[in-house]
Design a protein around this motif. Structure first.
Motif, PDB file in Angstrom:
ATOM      1  N   GLU A 277       3.913   0.471 -10.331  1.00  0.00           N
ATOM      2  CA  GLU A 277       5.295   0.623 -10.772  1.00  0.00           C
ATOM      3  C   GLU A 277       5.404   1.693 -11.848  1.00  0.00           C
ATOM      4  O   GLU A 277       6.355   2.473 -11.888  1.00  0.00           O
ATOM      5  CB  GLU A 277       5.814  -0.716 -11.306  1.00  0.00           C
ATOM      6  N   ARG A 278       4.383   1.779 -12.720  1.00  0.00           N
ATOM      7  CA  ARG A 278       4.405   2.789 -13.777  1.00  0.00           C
ATOM      8  C   ARG A 278       4.308   4.196 -13.211  1.00  0.00           C
ATOM      9  O   ARG A 278       5.020   5.113 -13.635  1.00  0.00           O
ATOM     10  CB  ARG A 278       3.256   2.538 -14.755  1.00  0.00           C
ATOM     11  N   HIS A 279       3.407   4.397 -12.126  1.00  0.00           N
ATOM     12  CA  HIS A 279       3.287   5.707 -11.501  1.00  0.00           C
ATOM     13  C   HIS A 279       4.594   6.103 -10.841  1.00  0.00           C
ATOM     14  O   HIS A 279       5.040   7.263 -10.938  1.00  0.00           O
ATOM     15  CB  HIS A 279       2.158   5.700 -10.469  1.00  0.00           C
ATOM     16  N   ALA A 280       5.229   5.152 -10.136  1.00  0.00           N
ATOM     17  CA  ALA A 280       6.502   5.458  -9.481  1.00  0.00           C
ATOM     18  C   ALA A 280       7.564   5.848 -10.509  1.00  0.00           C
ATOM     19  O   ALA A 280       8.318   6.812 -10.316  1.00  0.00           O
ATOM     20  CB  ALA A 280       6.963   4.252  -8.654  1.00  0.00           C
ATOM     21  N   ARG A 287      10.784  13.981 -11.799  1.00  0.00           N
ATOM     22  CA  ARG A 287      11.814  14.614 -10.992  1.00  0.00           C
ATOM     23  C   ARG A 287      13.104  14.729 -11.778  1.00  0.00           C
ATOM     24  O   ARG A 287      13.753  15.790 -11.783  1.00  0.00           O
ATOM     25  CB  ARG A 287      12.031  13.792  -9.709  1.00  0.00           C
ATOM     26  N   LEU A 288      13.501  13.682 -12.457  1.00  0.00           N
ATOM     27  CA  LEU A 288      14.730  13.720 -13.250  1.00  0.00           C
ATOM     28  C   LEU A 288      14.626  14.739 -14.381  1.00  0.00           C
ATOM     29  O   LEU A 288      15.591  15.427 -14.719  1.00  0.00           O
ATOM     30  CB  LEU A 288      15.023  12.326 -13.825  1.00  0.00           C
ATOM     31  N   ARG A 289      13.422  14.874 -14.938  1.00  0.00           N
ATOM     32  CA  ARG A 289      13.240  15.825 -16.034  1.00  0.00           C
ATOM     33  C   ARG A 289      13.407  17.254 -15.527  1.00  0.00           C
ATOM     34  O   ARG A 289      14.009  18.111 -16.187  1.00  0.00           O
ATOM     35  CB  ARG A 289      11.859  15.636 -16.661  1.00  0.00           C
ATOM     36  N   LEU A 290      12.825  17.555 -14.286  1.00  0.00           N
ATOM     37  CA  LEU A 290      12.961  18.896 -13.717  1.00  0.00           C
ATOM     38  C   LEU A 290      14.414  19.207 -13.413  1.00  0.00           C
ATOM     39  O   LEU A 290      14.913  20.312 -13.701  1.00  0.00           O
ATOM     40  CB  LEU A 290      12.119  19.007 -12.439  1.00  0.00           C
ATOM     41  N   GLU A 291      15.102  18.221 -12.800  1.00  0.00           N
ATOM     42  CA  GLU A 291      16.511  18.440 -12.521  1.00  0.00           C
ATOM     43  C   GLU A 291      17.300  18.690 -13.805  1.00  0.00           C
ATOM     44  O   GLU A 291      18.169  19.563 -13.862  1.00  0.00           O
ATOM     45  CB  GLU A 291      17.087  17.233 -11.778  1.00  0.00           C
ATOM     46  N   LEU A 292      16.936  17.943 -14.847  1.00  0.00           N
ATOM     47  CA  LEU A 292      17.642  18.118 -16.118  1.00  0.00           C
ATOM     48  C   LEU A 292      17.364  19.488 -16.727  1.00  0.00           C
ATOM     49  O   LEU A 292      18.269  20.152 -17.248  1.00  0.00           O
ATOM     50  CB  LEU A 292      17.221  17.014 -17.098  1.00  0.00           C
ATOM     51  N   GLU A 293      16.118  19.970 -16.593  1.00  0.00           N
ATOM     52  CA  GLU A 293      15.789  21.285 -17.148  1.00  0.00           C
ATOM     53  C   GLU A 293      16.513  22.386 -16.374  1.00  0.00           C
ATOM     54  O   GLU A 293      17.030  23.344 -16.975  1.00  0.00           O
ATOM     55  CB  GLU A 293      14.278  21.507 -17.074  1.00  0.00           C
TER      56      GLU A 293
END
Length: 397
Positions: A277-280, A287-293
């Protein structure tokens, strides 16, 4: 005595307290005018005389140093109490004339007689008789004092006094060594009795102590036997309890080991599940961080383009404003009247002249025919100059 004299001159009155005898005599009278207890009377200071005697009981303290029959010194302490019984006899035979203490001389005389009587009686007695029985001394002293004070059957031979009581308070041997020797037989006898009583008590106590010790030993043996039985029972019970406790502990340890292994397995599976669960979650967060950047970069670029466009627009608008301002200013300057231009030139003429370089020499050429030194000539020249300047400006536009 609380005797008061009231009145003045021949009308004086003597007030006598109720507990005092009074004898009132007058010059030329053989017998007293007033004689009795607490009698008040009229008093004439020129012809009368009176005597007041206390009617209360008097006490005489005696300390007689005597010599007994064994020629040993003995101190006898006693007291005598007496009162006036017949004042008619007493005032004639005794001296009550001391104004401060009327009884002083009488007490002194009775004291001397009493001490003499005590000494005479003690001289005929032994030390033991004086110390053990004081009644003979009291009887002898009472008989002598009553014979002197009250008389022997005839009231005329007495002093008009009555002896109330005679008592011996104490008789003390003056020699400390003799007093100690007198006490030694009694002390020895009392010591012997005390020692015998102590031995009897010690014998009884010893018997009781032996009986108590025997009883104590029997009770101790019985207690030791009961204690040994109790210890054996307690040891057996303790062994059974320890064995049961060891069995219970072994069973409990096995059960705890199984439960611990099961819990460890469940914990491992739970840890693996948590790791997945931690890896997921980390992947999703990446992914959210890349989209945010990317979004931030796009927004930054759009913001910079907007700022550049705004700056260009602002610069263009500012340039247009400057051109418009220059145009308006030029229109204002072109629309000015010659008189206004001439007035401004005249106002700024000192400033212009001050900024011009200083000429080395001055040559004047008058083409218009006007006088340059006069005001009218100067104005004419300035007007011509202004006209030329305006023409030059118009040609530039």
């Amino acid at each position: 005595m609380d005797v008061r004299v009231t009145g003045i001159g021949p009308w004086k009155t003597v007030l006598v307290p109720p507990n005092a005898f009074v004898v009132h005599t007058r010059r030329g009278q053989e017998k007293p005018l007033h004689l009795g207890l607490g009698t008040s009377f009229r008093y004439r200071s020129r012809t009368d005389s009176y005597l007041v005697v206390p009617g209360t009981m008097q006490t005489i303290l005696l300390n007689a140093f005597c010599i007994c029959r064994e020629l040993q010194g003995v101190l006898v302490q006693a007291y005598v109490q007496w009162i006036v019984q017949d004042i008619a006899t007493a005032y004639r035979k005794l001296d009550f004339g001391d104004p401060a203490d009327p009884m002083r001389l009488v007490n002194l005389q009775l004291k001397e007689q009493a001490e003499a009587a005590i000494k005479d009686k003690v001289a005929t007695m032994s030390v033991h008789e004086v110390l053990s029985d004081k009644q003979p001394i009291i009887e002898e002293l009472t008989a002598r004092l009553r014979g002197v004070a009250e008389g022997a059957g005839d009231s005329d031979t007495g002093l008009g006094l009555r002896i109330v009581t005679v008592q011996i308070k104490e008789a003390v041997v003056t020699s400390a060594r003799l007093w100690e020797n007198l006490q030694k037989p009694f002390r020895s006898e009392q010591g012997q009795l005390a020692r015998l009583a102590e031995l009897s008590a010690q014998e009884v106590i010893t018997g009781r102590e032996l009986a108590a010790q025997r009883l104590d030993q029997l009770q101790r043996l019985e207690n030791d036997r009961e204690l040994a039985d109790l210890k054996a029972r307690n040891a057996a019970a303790a062994f059974d309890r320890d064995a049961a406790e060891k069995l219970r502990r072994g069973e409990r340890e096995q059960a705890d080991a199984r439960a611990l292994a099961s819990q460890n397995s469940e914990t491992t599976l739970h840890e693996l599940q948590l790791e997945q669960e931690r890896h997921a979650q980390e992947t999703e967060m990446g992914r959210l961080r890349l989209e945010l950047e990317q979004t931030l970069q796009r927004l930054t670029l759009e913001h910079e383009l907007s700022l550049a466009a705004a700056r260009a627009t602002q610069t263009h608008d500012a340039a247009l404003l400057v051109l418009e301002r220059d145009r308006v200013r030029q229109e204002i300057a072109n629309g000015r009247s010659p008189e206004a231009v001439q007035a401004e030139l005249i106002a700024r003429l000192p400033e212009i002249v001050a900024k011009l370089p200083k000429p080395d020499e001055l040559r004047t050429v008058n083409l218009s025919g006007a006088d340059g030194s006069s005001l009218a000539g100067i104005v004419t020249e300035l007007a011509a100059a202004v006209t030329a300047i305006r023409a030059a400006v118009a040609s530039r536009e």
